[in-house]
Design an enzyme around this catalytic site. Sequence first.
Site, mmCIF file in Angstrom:
data_model
loop_
_atom_site.group_PDB
_atom_site.id
_atom_site.type_symbol
_atom_site.label_atom_id
_atom_site.label_comp_id
_atom_site.label_asym_id
_atom_site.label_seq_id
_atom_site.Cartn_x
_atom_site.Cartn_y
_atom_site.Cartn_z
ATOM 1 N N HIS A 116 -3.535 2.064 -0.449
ATOM 2 C CA HIS A 116 -3.468 2.958 0.682
ATOM 3 C C HIS A 116 -2.266 2.709 1.635
ATOM 4 O O HIS A 116 -2.138 1.466 1.782
ATOM 5 C CB HIS A 116 -4.618 2.751 1.645
ATOM 6 C CG HIS A 116 -4.991 3.954 2.568
ATOM 7 N ND1 HIS A 116 -4.332 4.179 3.769
ATOM 8 C CD2 HIS A 116 -5.784 5.337 2.528
ATOM 9 C CE1 HIS A 116 -4.587 5.209 4.354
ATOM 10 N NE2 HIS A 116 -5.309 5.777 3.536
ATOM 11 N N ASP A 151 -11.484 7.599 -1.894
ATOM 12 C CA ASP A 151 -11.454 8.384 -3.064
ATOM 13 C C ASP A 151 -12.281 7.504 -4.460
ATOM 14 O O ASP A 151 -12.704 8.075 -5.414
ATOM 15 C CB ASP A 151 -10.086 9.101 -3.646
ATOM 16 C CG ASP A 151 -9.438 9.742 -2.415
ATOM 17 O OD1 ASP A 151 -8.677 9.633 -2.136
ATOM 18 O OD2 ASP A 151 -10.480 10.803 -2.281
#
Length: 432
Positions: free
Chosen positions: A308, A366
Amino acid sequence: MTQKTLELVDRASDRKVSLPVRPGTIGPSVVDIAPLNRELGVFTYDPGFGATAACESRITYIDGDAGVLLYRGYPVEQLAEKSTFTEVAYLLLHGELPSRKQIDEFTSSIRHHTMINESLLRFFNGFHYDAHPMAMVSAVVASMSAFYHDTMDIYNPRQREIFAHRIIAKIPTIAAAAHKHALGQPYVYPRNDLDYCSNLLHMLYAVPCEPYEVDPVAAQALDLLFILHADHEQNASTSTVRLAGSTGTNPYAAIAAGISALWGPAHGGANEAVLTMLEQIGTVDNIPKFLSQAKDKTSHVRLMGFGHRVYKNFDPRAKIIREMCHKVLSRLGRSDNPLFELALRLEEIALQDEYFIERKLYPNVDFYSGIIYSAIGIPRSMFTVMFAIARTVGWVAHWQEMIADPAMRIGRPRQIYTGPTRRDYREIGSRA
Ligand code: SDX
Protein backbone atom coordinates in the site's frame (compact mmCIF):
# COMPACT_ATOMS: atom_id res chain seq x y z
CA MET A 1 1.14 31.18 17.68
CA THR A 2 3.85 32.37 15.25
CA GLN A 3 3.67 30.57 11.92
CA LYS A 4 6.59 28.23 11.24
CA THR A 5 8.53 28.61 8.00
CA LEU A 6 11.05 26.52 6.10
CA GLU A 7 13.96 28.65 4.91
CA LEU A 8 15.59 27.58 1.62
CA VAL A 9 18.72 29.16 0.13
CA ASP A 10 19.50 28.84 -3.57
CA ARG A 11 23.31 28.66 -3.46
CA ALA A 12 23.60 29.44 -7.19
CA SER A 13 21.86 32.81 -6.88
CA ASP A 14 22.33 33.15 -3.13
CA ARG A 15 18.60 33.92 -2.95
CA LYS A 16 16.59 32.86 0.10
CA VAL A 17 12.92 31.88 0.14
CA SER A 18 10.68 31.34 3.16
CA LEU A 19 8.08 28.59 2.79
CA PRO A 20 5.15 28.71 5.25
CA VAL A 21 4.61 25.45 7.19
CA ARG A 22 0.99 24.58 8.11
CA PRO A 23 0.13 22.01 10.77
CA GLY A 24 -2.91 19.72 10.41
CA THR A 25 -5.09 18.86 13.40
CA ILE A 26 -3.27 15.50 13.44
CA GLY A 27 -0.62 14.01 11.14
CA PRO A 28 2.13 15.59 9.06
CA SER A 29 2.33 19.36 8.54
CA VAL A 30 2.49 20.71 4.99
CA VAL A 31 4.94 23.12 3.39
CA ASP A 32 3.31 25.72 1.12
CA ILE A 33 5.60 25.56 -1.92
CA ALA A 34 3.96 28.31 -3.99
CA PRO A 35 6.82 30.78 -3.22
CA LEU A 36 9.30 28.27 -4.76
CA ASN A 37 8.01 28.93 -8.26
CA ARG A 38 7.14 32.59 -7.64
CA GLU A 39 10.56 33.52 -6.23
CA LEU A 40 12.99 30.87 -7.47
CA GLY A 41 11.22 29.81 -10.67
CA VAL A 42 11.39 26.10 -9.83
CA PHE A 43 8.75 23.35 -9.42
CA THR A 44 8.75 20.51 -6.90
CA TYR A 45 8.97 17.02 -8.39
CA ASP A 46 6.92 14.17 -6.90
CA PRO A 47 5.72 11.64 -9.53
CA GLY A 48 3.01 9.44 -7.98
CA PHE A 49 2.40 12.18 -5.39
CA GLY A 50 4.00 10.11 -2.63
CA ALA A 51 4.90 13.22 -0.61
CA THR A 52 2.35 15.72 -1.93
CA ALA A 53 -0.75 17.01 -0.16
CA ALA A 54 -3.00 17.97 -3.07
CA CYS A 55 -5.72 19.52 -0.91
CA GLU A 56 -6.99 20.25 2.60
CA SER A 57 -9.69 17.87 3.84
CA ARG A 58 -11.65 17.20 7.04
CA ILE A 59 -13.14 13.88 5.99
CA THR A 60 -10.74 10.95 6.50
CA TYR A 61 -7.41 10.57 8.27
CA ILE A 62 -4.91 7.75 7.75
CA ASP A 63 -1.75 7.05 9.78
CA GLY A 64 0.06 4.52 7.56
CA ASP A 65 2.74 3.64 10.12
CA ALA A 66 0.31 3.08 12.99
CA GLY A 67 -2.40 1.48 10.81
CA VAL A 68 -5.01 4.08 11.82
CA LEU A 69 -8.10 4.99 9.75
CA LEU A 70 -10.56 7.64 11.02
CA TYR A 71 -13.79 8.74 9.30
CA ARG A 72 -14.52 12.28 10.54
CA GLY A 73 -12.44 11.37 13.61
CA TYR A 74 -14.20 8.08 14.40
CA PRO A 75 -12.00 4.93 14.27
CA VAL A 76 -13.12 2.63 11.47
CA GLU A 77 -12.99 -0.29 13.94
CA GLN A 78 -15.72 1.33 16.08
CA LEU A 79 -17.86 2.21 13.07
CA ALA A 80 -17.47 -1.35 11.74
CA GLU A 81 -18.66 -2.73 15.08
CA LYS A 82 -21.42 -0.27 15.99
CA SER A 83 -22.65 1.58 12.86
CA THR A 84 -24.30 0.87 9.50
CA PHE A 85 -23.24 1.84 6.00
CA THR A 86 -26.13 4.30 5.68
CA GLU A 87 -25.15 5.99 8.96
CA VAL A 88 -21.48 6.09 7.89
CA ALA A 89 -22.59 7.64 4.58
CA TYR A 90 -24.39 10.39 6.53
CA LEU A 91 -21.30 10.89 8.73
CA LEU A 92 -18.94 11.20 5.75
CA LEU A 93 -21.27 13.60 3.91
CA HIS A 94 -22.24 15.81 6.86
CA GLY A 95 -19.29 15.49 9.27
CA GLU A 96 -21.31 14.38 12.31
CA LEU A 97 -23.15 11.24 13.36
CA PRO A 98 -26.89 11.76 12.67
CA SER A 99 -29.68 12.13 15.23
CA ARG A 100 -32.53 9.65 15.02
CA LYS A 101 -34.59 12.19 13.02
CA GLN A 102 -31.68 12.95 10.67
CA ILE A 103 -30.90 9.29 9.90
CA ASP A 104 -34.59 8.50 9.39
CA GLU A 105 -34.94 11.37 6.91
CA PHE A 106 -31.67 10.45 5.15
CA THR A 107 -32.60 6.76 4.96
CA SER A 108 -36.05 7.59 3.59
CA SER A 109 -34.61 9.93 0.96
CA ILE A 110 -32.10 7.30 -0.21
CA ARG A 111 -34.76 4.58 -0.30
CA HIS A 112 -37.05 6.78 -2.43
CA HIS A 113 -34.42 7.62 -5.03
CA THR A 114 -33.35 4.05 -5.92
CA MET A 115 -35.17 3.70 -9.25
CA ILE A 116 -33.42 4.78 -12.47
CA ASN A 117 -35.04 6.24 -15.58
CA GLU A 118 -36.38 3.43 -17.79
CA SER A 119 -34.36 4.86 -20.71
CA LEU A 120 -31.19 4.34 -18.64
CA LEU A 121 -32.15 0.70 -18.13
CA ARG A 122 -32.37 0.32 -21.90
CA PHE A 123 -28.69 1.40 -22.18
CA PHE A 124 -27.73 -2.04 -20.88
CA ASN A 125 -29.27 -3.72 -23.93
CA GLY A 126 -26.59 -2.04 -26.04
CA PHE A 127 -23.80 -3.90 -24.25
CA HIS A 128 -22.57 -7.33 -25.29
CA TYR A 129 -23.57 -9.99 -22.73
CA ASP A 130 -19.94 -10.43 -21.63
CA ALA A 131 -19.14 -6.73 -21.19
CA HIS A 132 -17.26 -6.16 -17.91
CA PRO A 133 -19.70 -4.76 -15.33
CA MET A 134 -17.30 -1.89 -14.55
CA ALA A 135 -17.50 -0.81 -18.21
CA MET A 136 -21.31 -0.81 -18.04
CA VAL A 137 -21.51 0.92 -14.64
CA SER A 138 -19.05 3.72 -15.56
CA ALA A 139 -20.86 4.33 -18.87
CA VAL A 140 -24.34 4.44 -17.33
CA VAL A 141 -23.23 6.68 -14.44
CA ALA A 142 -21.67 9.11 -16.93
CA SER A 143 -24.95 9.07 -18.89
CA MET A 144 -26.95 10.14 -15.81
CA SER A 145 -25.95 13.72 -16.63
CA ALA A 146 -28.22 13.41 -19.70
CA PHE A 147 -31.23 12.76 -17.43
CA TYR A 148 -30.89 14.84 -14.31
CA HIS A 149 -30.65 18.43 -15.58
CA ASP A 150 -32.24 19.68 -12.34
CA THR A 151 -29.07 18.98 -10.34
CA MET A 152 -26.40 20.44 -12.58
CA ASP A 153 -25.88 23.78 -10.80
CA ILE A 154 -22.92 22.57 -8.74
CA TYR A 155 -22.82 25.85 -6.78
CA ASN A 156 -26.38 25.32 -5.47
CA PRO A 157 -26.16 23.44 -2.13
CA ARG A 158 -29.66 21.95 -2.48
CA GLN A 159 -28.86 20.61 -5.96
CA ARG A 160 -25.61 19.17 -4.64
CA GLU A 161 -27.57 17.39 -1.90
CA ILE A 162 -30.13 16.01 -4.39
CA PHE A 163 -27.24 14.76 -6.59
CA ALA A 164 -25.62 13.10 -3.57
CA HIS A 165 -28.79 11.25 -2.58
CA ARG A 166 -29.53 10.26 -6.19
CA ILE A 167 -26.12 8.77 -6.99
CA ILE A 168 -25.80 6.96 -3.62
CA ALA A 169 -29.33 5.57 -4.02
CA LYS A 170 -29.04 4.60 -7.69
CA ILE A 171 -25.55 3.12 -7.93
CA PRO A 172 -26.73 -0.25 -6.45
CA THR A 173 -29.61 -0.34 -8.95
CA ILE A 174 -27.20 0.33 -11.82
CA ALA A 175 -24.75 -2.28 -10.49
CA ALA A 176 -27.46 -4.92 -10.17
CA ALA A 177 -28.75 -4.15 -13.68
CA ALA A 178 -25.24 -4.71 -15.06
CA HIS A 179 -25.14 -8.09 -13.32
CA LYS A 180 -28.60 -9.08 -14.57
CA HIS A 181 -27.66 -8.05 -18.11
CA ALA A 182 -24.60 -10.31 -17.95
CA LEU A 183 -26.83 -13.19 -16.84
CA GLY A 184 -29.48 -12.48 -19.45
CA GLN A 185 -32.03 -12.25 -16.64
CA PRO A 186 -34.74 -9.57 -16.25
CA TYR A 187 -33.84 -6.54 -14.17
CA VAL A 188 -35.18 -6.57 -10.62
CA TYR A 189 -36.59 -3.26 -9.40
CA PRO A 190 -35.48 -1.83 -6.06
CA ARG A 191 -37.71 -2.34 -3.02
CA ASN A 192 -38.26 0.55 -0.62
CA ASP A 193 -39.02 -1.79 2.27
CA LEU A 194 -35.46 -3.20 2.30
CA ASP A 195 -32.32 -1.69 3.81
CA TYR A 196 -29.49 -0.60 1.50
CA CYS A 197 -27.56 -3.90 1.32
CA SER A 198 -30.61 -6.19 1.46
CA ASN A 199 -32.09 -4.23 -1.44
CA LEU A 200 -28.87 -4.66 -3.44
CA LEU A 201 -28.76 -8.41 -2.79
CA HIS A 202 -32.43 -8.70 -3.73
CA MET A 203 -31.82 -6.87 -7.04
CA LEU A 204 -28.78 -9.09 -7.71
CA TYR A 205 -30.32 -12.47 -6.91
CA ALA A 206 -34.14 -12.31 -7.12
CA VAL A 207 -35.89 -13.77 -10.18
CA PRO A 208 -39.54 -13.23 -11.25
CA CYS A 209 -40.50 -16.88 -10.96
CA GLU A 210 -40.18 -17.28 -7.19
CA PRO A 211 -39.91 -15.21 -4.01
CA TYR A 212 -36.35 -14.43 -2.86
CA GLU A 213 -35.47 -14.14 0.82
CA VAL A 214 -32.32 -12.10 1.48
CA ASP A 215 -29.89 -13.92 3.80
CA PRO A 216 -29.36 -11.54 6.77
CA VAL A 217 -25.81 -12.91 7.23
CA ALA A 218 -24.96 -11.86 3.67
CA ALA A 219 -26.63 -8.46 4.07
CA GLN A 220 -24.76 -7.78 7.32
CA ALA A 221 -21.44 -8.88 5.79
CA LEU A 222 -21.99 -6.59 2.78
CA ASP A 223 -22.92 -3.67 5.05
CA LEU A 224 -19.68 -4.11 6.98
CA LEU A 225 -17.60 -4.38 3.79
CA PHE A 226 -19.23 -1.19 2.51
CA ILE A 227 -18.35 0.67 5.73
CA LEU A 228 -14.72 -0.39 5.33
CA HIS A 229 -14.60 0.66 1.64
CA ALA A 230 -16.54 3.94 2.00
CA ASP A 231 -13.61 6.36 1.96
CA HIS A 232 -9.84 6.45 2.10
CA GLU A 233 -8.45 10.02 1.87
CA GLN A 234 -6.82 11.04 -1.43
CA ASN A 235 -6.50 7.62 -3.13
CA ALA A 236 -6.20 7.48 -6.91
CA SER A 237 -9.93 7.37 -7.67
CA THR A 238 -10.87 10.07 -5.16
CA SER A 239 -8.09 12.29 -6.50
CA THR A 240 -9.48 11.64 -9.99
CA VAL A 241 -12.95 12.76 -8.88
CA ARG A 242 -11.45 15.91 -7.33
CA LEU A 243 -9.39 16.74 -10.43
CA ALA A 244 -12.28 16.12 -12.82
CA GLY A 245 -14.68 18.01 -10.54
CA SER A 246 -12.27 20.96 -10.27
CA THR A 247 -12.99 21.81 -13.92
CA GLY A 248 -16.64 22.46 -12.98
CA THR A 249 -17.90 19.44 -14.90
CA ASN A 250 -21.19 17.89 -13.82
CA PRO A 251 -20.94 15.60 -10.78
CA TYR A 252 -22.04 12.45 -12.64
CA ALA A 253 -19.09 12.87 -15.05
CA ALA A 254 -16.71 13.34 -12.10
CA ILE A 255 -17.99 10.18 -10.36
CA ALA A 256 -17.76 8.22 -13.64
CA ALA A 257 -14.10 9.28 -13.89
CA GLY A 258 -13.54 7.94 -10.38
CA ILE A 259 -15.15 4.61 -11.31
CA SER A 260 -12.77 4.29 -14.26
CA ALA A 261 -9.74 5.02 -12.06
CA LEU A 262 -10.88 2.51 -9.42
CA TRP A 263 -11.04 -0.26 -12.05
CA GLY A 264 -7.26 -0.58 -12.33
CA PRO A 265 -5.67 -3.71 -10.72
CA ALA A 266 -3.27 -1.49 -8.75
CA HIS A 267 -6.33 0.07 -7.08
CA GLY A 268 -9.88 -1.25 -6.70
CA GLY A 269 -9.42 -3.91 -9.36
CA ALA A 270 -7.09 -5.76 -6.97
CA ASN A 271 -9.93 -7.58 -5.19
CA GLU A 272 -10.85 -9.36 -8.42
CA ALA A 273 -7.14 -10.01 -9.15
CA VAL A 274 -6.59 -11.58 -5.70
CA LEU A 275 -9.14 -14.35 -6.36
CA THR A 276 -7.61 -15.00 -9.78
CA MET A 277 -4.18 -15.15 -8.12
CA LEU A 278 -5.36 -17.57 -5.41
CA GLU A 279 -6.89 -19.86 -8.03
CA GLN A 280 -3.67 -19.73 -10.09
CA ILE A 281 -1.63 -20.66 -7.00
CA GLY A 282 -4.10 -23.46 -6.30
CA THR A 283 -2.38 -25.20 -3.38
CA VAL A 284 -0.15 -24.28 -0.44
CA ASP A 285 2.73 -26.21 -2.07
CA ASN A 286 2.75 -23.69 -4.94
CA ILE A 287 3.11 -20.65 -2.66
CA PRO A 288 6.94 -20.55 -2.60
CA LYS A 289 7.13 -20.69 -6.42
CA PHE A 290 4.54 -17.91 -6.75
CA LEU A 291 6.26 -15.71 -4.17
CA SER A 292 9.58 -16.05 -6.00
CA GLN A 293 7.80 -14.79 -9.14
CA ALA A 294 6.24 -11.90 -7.17
CA LYS A 295 9.73 -10.92 -5.96
CA ASP A 296 11.20 -11.09 -9.46
CA LYS A 297 10.80 -7.66 -11.08
CA THR A 298 11.10 -9.13 -14.58
CA SER A 299 8.07 -11.38 -14.02
CA HIS A 300 5.57 -8.48 -13.78
CA VAL A 301 3.82 -10.67 -11.21
CA ARG A 302 2.75 -9.03 -7.97
CA LEU A 303 1.29 -10.44 -4.77
CA MET A 304 -2.13 -8.89 -5.32
CA GLY A 305 -3.85 -7.57 -2.21
CA PHE A 306 -0.45 -6.86 -0.65
CA GLY A 307 1.32 -3.53 -0.27
CA HIS A 308 0.00 0.00 0.00
CA ARG A 309 1.26 3.48 -0.77
CA VAL A 310 0.30 4.71 2.70
CA TYR A 311 0.04 1.70 5.02
CA LYS A 312 3.50 0.46 5.99
CA ASN A 313 1.86 -1.62 8.68
CA PHE A 314 -1.33 -3.69 8.65
CA ASP A 315 -4.23 -2.07 6.76
CA PRO A 316 -6.78 -1.91 9.62
CA ARG A 317 -9.50 -2.85 7.14
CA ALA A 318 -7.68 -6.05 6.18
CA LYS A 319 -7.52 -7.13 9.83
CA ILE A 320 -11.27 -6.59 10.26
CA ILE A 321 -12.13 -8.37 6.99
CA ARG A 322 -9.90 -11.33 7.87
CA GLU A 323 -11.80 -11.72 11.15
CA MET A 324 -15.06 -11.33 9.22
CA CYS A 325 -14.08 -14.20 6.94
CA HIS A 326 -13.93 -16.58 9.89
CA LYS A 327 -17.38 -15.50 11.13
CA VAL A 328 -19.18 -15.20 7.78
CA LEU A 329 -17.82 -18.46 6.38
CA SER A 330 -18.77 -20.42 9.50
CA ARG A 331 -22.25 -18.80 9.64
CA LEU A 332 -22.72 -19.66 5.97
CA GLY A 333 -21.52 -23.20 6.67
CA ARG A 334 -18.41 -22.78 4.49
CA SER A 335 -15.68 -22.55 7.11
CA ASP A 336 -13.61 -25.04 5.13
CA ASN A 337 -13.33 -22.57 2.22
CA PRO A 338 -10.10 -23.70 0.48
CA LEU A 339 -9.32 -20.26 -0.96
CA PHE A 340 -9.56 -18.66 2.50
CA GLU A 341 -7.25 -21.31 3.95
CA LEU A 342 -4.84 -20.70 1.06
CA ALA A 343 -5.01 -16.89 1.61
CA LEU A 344 -4.23 -17.32 5.33
CA ARG A 345 -1.19 -19.50 4.56
CA LEU A 346 -0.06 -17.12 1.78
CA GLU A 347 -0.20 -14.18 4.21
CA GLU A 348 1.64 -16.14 6.91
CA ILE A 349 4.46 -17.20 4.54
CA ALA A 350 4.78 -13.78 2.86
CA LEU A 351 4.98 -11.95 6.20
CA GLN A 352 7.97 -14.14 7.15
CA ASP A 353 9.74 -13.40 3.85
CA GLU A 354 12.54 -10.79 3.97
CA TYR A 355 11.43 -9.23 0.66
CA PHE A 356 8.01 -8.30 2.03
CA ILE A 357 9.31 -7.46 5.50
CA GLU A 358 11.95 -4.99 4.36
CA ARG A 359 9.51 -3.31 1.95
CA LYS A 360 6.80 -3.20 4.66
CA LEU A 361 4.31 -4.99 2.44
CA TYR A 362 1.23 -6.14 4.34
CA PRO A 363 -2.22 -7.36 3.29
CA ASN A 364 -4.46 -4.47 2.22
CA VAL A 365 -8.23 -4.11 2.07
CA ASP A 366 -8.41 -6.17 -1.13
CA PHE A 367 -6.61 -9.28 0.11
CA TYR A 368 -9.56 -10.90 1.90
CA SER A 369 -12.62 -8.98 0.63
CA GLY A 370 -13.06 -11.25 -2.39
CA ILE A 371 -13.32 -14.30 -0.12
CA ILE A 372 -16.42 -12.80 1.45
CA TYR A 373 -17.89 -11.51 -1.80
CA SER A 374 -17.53 -15.05 -3.21
CA ALA A 375 -19.06 -16.63 -0.10
CA ILE A 376 -22.18 -14.44 -0.43
CA GLY A 377 -22.48 -15.27 -4.12
CA ILE A 378 -21.05 -12.16 -5.77
CA PRO A 379 -19.34 -13.15 -9.06
CA ARG A 380 -15.69 -12.13 -9.37
CA SER A 381 -16.36 -9.68 -12.21
CA MET A 382 -18.60 -7.74 -9.80
CA PHE A 383 -16.05 -7.39 -6.97
CA THR A 384 -14.77 -3.98 -8.08
CA VAL A 385 -18.34 -2.84 -8.74
CA MET A 386 -19.04 -3.59 -5.05
CA PHE A 387 -16.01 -1.45 -4.16
CA ALA A 388 -17.38 1.35 -6.39
CA ILE A 389 -20.81 1.25 -4.73
CA ALA A 390 -19.25 1.81 -1.30
CA ARG A 391 -16.65 4.34 -2.47
CA THR A 392 -19.29 6.46 -4.19
CA VAL A 393 -20.04 7.86 -0.72
CA GLY A 394 -16.42 8.94 -0.27
CA TRP A 395 -16.19 10.35 -3.77
CA VAL A 396 -19.35 12.42 -3.23
CA ALA A 397 -18.14 13.66 0.18
CA HIS A 398 -14.81 14.81 -1.29
CA TRP A 399 -16.46 16.34 -4.36
CA GLN A 400 -18.89 18.29 -2.14
CA GLU A 401 -16.07 19.43 0.18
CA MET A 402 -14.08 20.72 -2.81
CA ILE A 403 -16.97 22.43 -4.65
CA ALA A 404 -18.19 24.12 -1.45
CA ASP A 405 -14.71 25.59 -0.88
CA PRO A 406 -14.69 29.19 -2.21
CA ALA A 407 -10.90 28.86 -2.70
CA MET A 408 -11.34 25.95 -5.15
CA ARG A 409 -9.25 26.30 -8.33
CA ILE A 410 -8.91 24.02 -11.35
CA GLY A 411 -6.24 21.38 -10.73
CA ARG A 412 -3.36 21.82 -13.15
CA PRO A 413 -0.05 20.10 -12.20
CA ARG A 414 3.19 21.08 -14.00
CA GLN A 415 6.14 18.92 -15.16
CA ILE A 416 9.86 18.76 -15.66
CA TYR A 417 10.50 18.93 -19.42
CA THR A 418 13.30 16.73 -20.77
CA GLY A 419 12.33 16.73 -24.45
CA PRO A 420 14.09 18.43 -27.42
CA THR A 421 14.99 22.11 -27.27
CA ARG A 422 13.46 24.45 -29.92
CA ARG A 423 14.20 23.36 -33.46
CA ASP A 424 12.92 24.34 -36.97
CA TYR A 425 10.74 22.25 -39.28
CA ARG A 426 12.65 20.30 -41.95
CA GLU A 427 11.15 19.38 -45.32
CA ILE A 428 10.79 15.66 -45.84
CA GLY A 429 13.43 15.64 -48.55
CA SER A 430 16.06 16.86 -46.11
CA ARG A 431 15.30 14.29 -43.44
CA ALA A 432 17.42 11.16 -42.88
C1 SDX B 1 -6.29 -0.02 -2.90
O1 SDX B 1 -4.53 4.54 -2.06
C2 SDX B 1 -5.44 3.91 -1.45
O2 SDX B 1 -5.84 4.27 -0.34
C3 SDX B 1 -6.01 2.69 -2.17
C4 SDX B 1 -7.01 1.86 -1.40
C5 SDX B 1 -8.29 2.63 -1.14
O3 SDX B 1 -9.01 2.27 -0.19
O4 SDX B 1 -8.62 3.52 -1.96
O5 SDX B 1 -6.46 1.46 -0.16
C6 SDX B 1 -7.43 0.60 -2.17
O6 SDX B 1 -6.06 0.32 -4.03
C7 SDX B 1 -5.40 -1.00 -2.18
C8 SDX B 1 -4.20 -1.46 -3.05
C9 SDX B 1 -4.70 -2.57 -3.98
N1 SDX B 1 -3.64 -2.96 -4.94
C10 SDX B 1 -3.00 -4.13 -4.85
O7 SDX B 1 -3.15 -4.96 -3.95
C11 SDX B 1 -2.03 -4.40 -6.02
C12 SDX B 1 -0.71 -4.96 -5.46
N2 SDX B 1 -0.02 -3.88 -4.75
C13 SDX B 1 0.83 -3.04 -5.47
O8 SDX B 1 0.84 -2.99 -6.83
C14 SDX B 1 1.42 -1.86 -4.71
O9 SDX B 1 1.74 -2.28 -3.46
C15 SDX B 1 0.54 -0.61 -4.63
C16 SDX B 1 0.10 -0.18 -5.98
C17 SDX B 1 -0.64 -0.86 -3.77
C18 SDX B 1 1.39 0.48 -3.99
O10 SDX B 1 2.39 0.79 -4.88
P1 SDX B 1 3.53 1.85 -4.51
O11 SDX B 1 3.22 2.59 -3.27
O12 SDX B 1 3.83 2.64 -5.74
O13 SDX B 1 4.70 0.93 -4.12
P2 SDX B 1 5.85 0.53 -5.11
O14 SDX B 1 5.25 -0.04 -6.36
O15 SDX B 1 6.81 1.66 -5.20
O16 SDX B 1 6.51 -0.70 -4.30
C19 SDX B 1 7.57 -0.49 -3.40
C20 SDX B 1 8.39 -1.78 -3.54
C21 SDX B 1 8.80 -2.08 -4.99
O17 SDX B 1 9.96 -2.89 -4.90
P3 SDX B 1 11.43 -2.14 -5.08
O18 SDX B 1 11.38 -1.39 -6.39
O19 SDX B 1 11.54 -1.21 -3.88
O20 SDX B 1 12.40 -3.27 -5.06
O21 SDX B 1 7.57 -2.90 -3.13
C22 SDX B 1 7.36 -3.76 -4.24
C23 SDX B 1 7.69 -2.97 -5.50
O22 SDX B 1 8.13 -3.84 -6.55
N3 SDX B 1 5.96 -4.16 -4.19
C24 SDX B 1 5.50 -5.37 -4.43
C25 SDX B 1 4.12 -5.30 -4.20
N4 SDX B 1 3.79 -4.05 -3.85
C26 SDX B 1 4.93 -3.34 -3.85
N5 SDX B 1 6.14 -6.51 -4.81
C27 SDX B 1 5.35 -7.60 -4.96
N6 SDX B 1 4.02 -7.60 -4.74
C28 SDX B 1 3.37 -6.49 -4.37
N7 SDX B 1 2.06 -6.49 -4.16
